[in-house]
Scaffold this active site. Structure first.
Site, PDB file in Angstrom:
ATOM      1  CB  CYS A 253      -0.977  -0.268   1.376  1.00  0.00           C
ATOM      2  SG  CYS A 253      -0.303  -0.533   2.750  1.00  0.00           S
TER       3      CYS A 253
ATOM      4  CG  HIS B  84      -0.279   4.195   4.732  1.00  0.00           C
ATOM      5  ND1 HIS B  84      -1.046   3.682   5.914  1.00  0.00           N
ATOM      6  CD2 HIS B  84       0.171   2.879   4.355  1.00  0.00           C
ATOM      7  CE1 HIS B  84      -1.004   2.456   6.081  1.00  0.00           C
ATOM      8  NE2 HIS B  84      -0.372   2.049   5.169  1.00  0.00           N
TER       9      HIS B  84
HETATM   10  N1  LIG Z   1      -5.272  -2.949   5.447  1.00  0.00           N
HETATM   11  C1  LIG Z   1      -4.531  -2.554   4.594  1.00  0.00           C
HETATM   12  O1  LIG Z   1      -4.362  -1.196   4.559  1.00  0.00           O
HETATM   13  C2  LIG Z   1      -3.944  -3.382   3.601  1.00  0.00           C
HETATM   14  C3  LIG Z   1      -3.375  -2.556   2.494  1.00  0.00           C
HETATM   15  C4  LIG Z   1      -2.841  -3.281   1.328  1.00  0.00           C
HETATM   16  C5  LIG Z   1      -2.847  -4.524   1.348  1.00  0.00           C
HETATM   17  N2  LIG Z   1      -3.072  -4.984   2.528  1.00  0.00           N
HETATM   18  C6  LIG Z   1      -3.078  -6.824   2.629  1.00  0.00           C
HETATM   19  O2  LIG Z   1      -4.328  -7.227   2.260  1.00  0.00           O
HETATM   20  C7  LIG Z   1      -4.581  -8.444   3.039  1.00  0.00           C
HETATM   21  C8  LIG Z   1      -5.883  -8.383   4.042  1.00  0.00           C
HETATM   22  O3  LIG Z   1      -5.418  -7.051   4.918  1.00  0.00           O
HETATM   23  P1  LIG Z   1      -6.532  -6.735   6.016  1.00  0.00           P
HETATM   24  O4  LIG Z   1      -5.857  -5.491   6.345  1.00  0.00           O
HETATM   25  O5  LIG Z   1      -7.962  -6.567   5.247  1.00  0.00           O
HETATM   26  O6  LIG Z   1      -6.330  -7.857   7.267  1.00  0.00           O
HETATM   27  P2  LIG Z   1      -7.676  -8.195   8.247  1.00  0.00           P
HETATM   28  O7  LIG Z   1      -8.621  -7.112   8.403  1.00  0.00           O
HETATM   29  O8  LIG Z   1      -6.975  -8.829   9.235  1.00  0.00           O
HETATM   30  O9  LIG Z   1      -8.712  -9.330   7.489  1.00  0.00           O
HETATM   31  C9  LIG Z   1      -8.105 -10.663   7.087  1.00  0.00           C
HETATM   32  C10 LIG Z   1      -9.066 -11.232   6.416  1.00  0.00           C
HETATM   33  O10 LIG Z   1      -8.594 -12.718   5.950  1.00  0.00           O
HETATM   34  C11 LIG Z   1      -9.410 -13.695   6.277  1.00  0.00           C
HETATM   35  N3  LIG Z   1      -8.994 -14.935   6.906  1.00  0.00           N
HETATM   36  C12 LIG Z   1      -8.253 -15.123   8.034  1.00  0.00           C
HETATM   37  N4  LIG Z   1      -7.920 -16.565   8.005  1.00  0.00           N
HETATM   38  C13 LIG Z   1      -8.490 -17.181   6.824  1.00  0.00           C
HETATM   39  C14 LIG Z   1      -8.691 -18.535   6.356  1.00  0.00           C
HETATM   40  N5  LIG Z   1      -7.983 -19.428   7.123  1.00  0.00           N
HETATM   41  N6  LIG Z   1      -9.669 -18.584   5.207  1.00  0.00           N
HETATM   42  C15 LIG Z   1      -9.965 -17.653   4.788  1.00  0.00           C
HETATM   43  N7  LIG Z   1     -10.041 -16.476   5.209  1.00  0.00           N
HETATM   44  C16 LIG Z   1      -9.315 -16.388   6.240  1.00  0.00           C
HETATM   45  C17 LIG Z   1     -10.213 -12.878   7.762  1.00  0.00           C
HETATM   46  O11 LIG Z   1     -11.397 -13.661   7.894  1.00  0.00           O
HETATM   47  P3  LIG Z   1     -11.820 -13.677   9.594  1.00  0.00           P
HETATM   48  O12 LIG Z   1     -12.702 -12.333   9.807  1.00  0.00           O
HETATM   49  O13 LIG Z   1     -12.960 -14.904   9.530  1.00  0.00           O
HETATM   50  O14 LIG Z   1     -10.815 -13.842  10.380  1.00  0.00           O
HETATM   51  C18 LIG Z   1     -10.408 -11.649   7.157  1.00  0.00           C
HETATM   52  O15 LIG Z   1     -11.425 -11.712   6.277  1.00  0.00           O
HETATM   53  C19 LIG Z   1      -3.244  -8.766   3.686  1.00  0.00           C
HETATM   54  O16 LIG Z   1      -2.460  -9.486   2.971  1.00  0.00           O
HETATM   55  C20 LIG Z   1      -2.641  -7.494   3.846  1.00  0.00           C
HETATM   56  O17 LIG Z   1      -1.250  -7.600   3.868  1.00  0.00           O
HETATM   57  C21 LIG Z   1      -3.831  -4.673   3.799  1.00  0.00           C
END
Ligand SMILES: NC(=O)c1ccc[n+]([C@@H]2O[C@H](COP(=O)([O-])OP(=O)(O)OC[C@H]3O[C@@H](n4cnc5c(N)ncnc54)[C@H](OP(=O)(O)O)[C@@H]3O)[C@@H](O)[C@H]2O)c1
Length: 340
Positions: free
Chosen positions: A129, A243
């Protein structure tokens, strides 16, 4: 026009929920939308176009009837399910870092290297990001002057660590305002309320964190500039969303400040907010919940008398342009190409 069966892997998370919003806002031809997450979220519902959709637990059969998967889960989940989805014929646009540096996988910011998306073999990666925000801001300047070296400091919002990061800051702010002792941090290594943490990811032998090295490694791949050098310091700040980055770029060609400002004013994906005399500059509160990268504080680098360097400040919503919107834009590129 063909309609597409879309799935969001990680639909209950910060990025996944935002993907739902972005899909609602943009008019993709959607035949069906499947929400996938872990067992923890299975059975819960999220609204899409006013209708509740039930989240399903992802398993190896989840991708049997899907054309496009928008990946919004961590690396381990991506590594488990992305190959299955691709084997079943879906195209995966993945937000994790699991496949970003894989030579077979395009790493795409549509405003910067849209054409790369079409060389995919089933997986397209969304860049980090902070890297997306920096390169959207840099792109027009790079085209004109050719960036050789960047010195970057990031100020990264807690939502960059997922939905848990938001809850942790909100809880600590409440505890502080009520004069209570802070609960043990679970997402960040130290309390983040009223604090700054100069660590995102683990450190390498040279003392750079994994997040810091993404700017150079991913920047080289996206810009097709193998020799780009980036010195980055990433800091977690107690901001909920968006950010911010301080960036100094040394270019191959001599820069012209007025021309650089004019280039940024018409750059795709950028809004120039640069009026220091009237205290107008980008700030995370202003850039949240929208898709443009705001750029301001543009000035010549006074430490470089050769006039080859510029310094600027930029902010962007890392859940939207840094993740959800960028992924949906890539899906749109593929759909537009197929419908031609
Ligand atoms: N947040 C940001 O600003 C951002 C920016 C760029 C990239 N990213 C990337 O995007 C991805 C998601 O980030 P996030 O911030 O959205 O994280 P998050 O809020 O922690 O969400 C994680 C997601 O993954 C799911 N998950 C966890 N274990 C799983 C499994 N075994 N099977 C299927 N789904 C599962 C979770 O489901 P449950 O709710 O059921 O646990 C939730 O829907 C990551 O790789 C992160 O590095 C994030």
């Amino acid at each position: 026009m063909k309609r597409y069966r879309i799935a969001i892997l990680g639909a209950s998370g910060a990025v996944g929920r935002e993907m739902l919003k972005v899909l609602e806002e943009r008019s993709l031809p959607i035949a069906s939308l499947k929400l996938l997450a872990s067992r923890r979220s299975a059975g819960k519902t999220l609204l899409f176009q006013g209708q509740p959709l039930t989240i399903e637990e992802a398993d190896e059969h989840s991708f049997d009837d899907v054309d496009i998967v928008l990946g919004a889960a961590e690396n381990d989940v991506a590594r488990r399910f992305v190959p299955i989805a691709v084997a079943k014929g879906a195209i995966v646009i993945d937000n994790s870092s699991a496949y970003r540096l894989d030579e077979e996988v395009p790493l795409v910011i549509p405003e910067v290297n849209a054409a790369d998306a079409f060389a995919h073999h089933g997986i397209i990666a969304n860049p980090n990001c902070a890297t997306i925000i920096a390169l959207v801001a840099l792109n027009a300047l790079h085209d004109a002057y050719h960036a050789r070296r960047m010195i970057v400091s990031t100020y990264q919002a807690v939502s960059g660590a997922g939905i848990g990061g938001i809850g942790e800051l909100e809880t600590q702010m409440k505890e502080m305002s009520e004069g209570r002792a802070l609960s043990e941090p679970a997402v960040f290594p130290y309390p983040i309320a009223c604090n700054l943490i100069p660590q995102i990811g683990g450190f390498d032998e040279l003392g750079y964190s994994s997040e810091e090295m993404k700017m150079q490694n991913e920047g080289r791949k996206i810009l097709h500039e193998e020799t780009l050098r980036v010195n980055c310091t990433c800091v977690r700040v107690p901001v909920l969303r968006s950010h911010s980055e301080s960036i100094t770029v040394e270019f191959e060609k001599e820069v012209d400040l007025a021309q650089a400002r004019a280039l940024l004013a018409k750059a795709e994906g950028v809004r120039l907010v640069d009026d220091p005399a009237n205290a107008r500059y980008p700030m995370p509160l202003d850039t949240s919940d929208q898709d443009l990268v705001f750029v301001g504080r543009l000035r010549e680098d006074i430490s470089d008398p050769s006039h080859h360097s510029l310094t600027f400040w930029c902010c962007g919503d890392q859940i939207r342009k840094g993740a959800a919107t960028n992924a949906v834009q890539i899906a749109e590129l593929l759909i537009q190409r197929e419908d031609r």
